[in-house]
Design an enzyme around this catalytic site. Sequence first.
Site, mmCIF file in Angstrom:
data_model
loop_
_atom_site.group_PDB
_atom_site.id
_atom_site.type_symbol
_atom_site.label_atom_id
_atom_site.label_comp_id
_atom_site.label_asym_id
_atom_site.label_seq_id
_atom_site.Cartn_x
_atom_site.Cartn_y
_atom_site.Cartn_z
ATOM 1 N N HIS A 7 5.088 2.077 3.448
ATOM 2 C CA HIS A 7 5.533 3.354 4.025
ATOM 3 C C HIS A 7 4.602 3.806 5.135
ATOM 4 O O HIS A 7 3.468 3.351 5.233
ATOM 5 C CB HIS A 7 5.671 4.467 2.974
ATOM 6 C CG HIS A 7 4.403 4.805 2.239
ATOM 7 N ND1 HIS A 7 4.021 4.183 1.074
ATOM 8 C CD2 HIS A 7 3.430 5.709 2.505
ATOM 9 C CE1 HIS A 7 2.884 4.689 0.650
ATOM 10 N NE2 HIS A 7 2.490 5.619 1.500
ATOM 11 N N HIS A 79 -1.190 8.283 7.426
ATOM 12 C CA HIS A 79 -1.646 6.945 7.029
ATOM 13 C C HIS A 79 -0.466 5.985 7.014
ATOM 14 O O HIS A 79 0.684 6.391 7.051
ATOM 15 C CB HIS A 79 -2.359 6.961 5.674
ATOM 16 C CG HIS A 79 -1.505 7.331 4.495
ATOM 17 N ND1 HIS A 79 -1.388 8.625 4.026
ATOM 18 C CD2 HIS A 79 -0.719 6.580 3.686
ATOM 19 C CE1 HIS A 79 -0.582 8.637 2.977
ATOM 20 N NE2 HIS A 79 -0.157 7.416 2.745
ATOM 21 N N GLU A 130 -3.661 2.700 3.540
ATOM 22 C CA GLU A 130 -3.484 2.676 2.099
ATOM 23 C C GLU A 130 -3.002 1.280 1.701
ATOM 24 O O GLU A 130 -2.166 0.701 2.394
ATOM 25 C CB GLU A 130 -2.430 3.732 1.689
ATOM 26 C CG GLU A 130 -2.129 3.774 0.196
ATOM 27 C CD GLU A 130 -1.076 4.822 -0.176
ATOM 28 O OE1 GLU A 130 -0.316 5.263 0.715
ATOM 29 O OE2 GLU A 130 -1.006 5.181 -1.354
HETATM 30 CO CO CO Z 1 0.893 6.834 0.989
#
Ligand code: CO
Length: 134
Positions: A7, A79, A130
């Site tokens: 994502h 992020h 991440e």
């Molecule tokens: Co995230």
Amino acid sequence: MIGRLNHVAIAVPDLESAAAQYRDTLGADVGPPQDEPDHGVTVVFITLPNTKVELLYPLGDNSPIAGFLEKNPSGGIHHICYEVEDIAAAAAKLTADGARVLGDGKPKIGAHGKPVLFLHPKDFTGTLVELEEV
Ligand code: CO
């Protein structure tokens, strides 16, 4: 080591209007807001054919994105999240290569119920990364 883009997370100052824009203007599949008190955010998940977008809005007094929105009042990419098969092995390799894992360096359970960790943006061309084990 990294696999699919899981994502892209975008911090937004107005969750309702950002969700409406993705739904009505961009024609995306936009889910309902979900409070994630453990992570200090309310999240709207947007499902695209090849990945997801997550709209993040601060929740509570100590939200990790409050400072980001102060610096970026109109919002911005917060992020990006890549998938890894073995997060412990990924953390060991990254640390050995000199990258900084945020927090205590140990994976935590993320917003999708899977182990995640975050890497220092200064070590990755100014981007908070991440990693999520899938
Ligand atoms: Co995230």
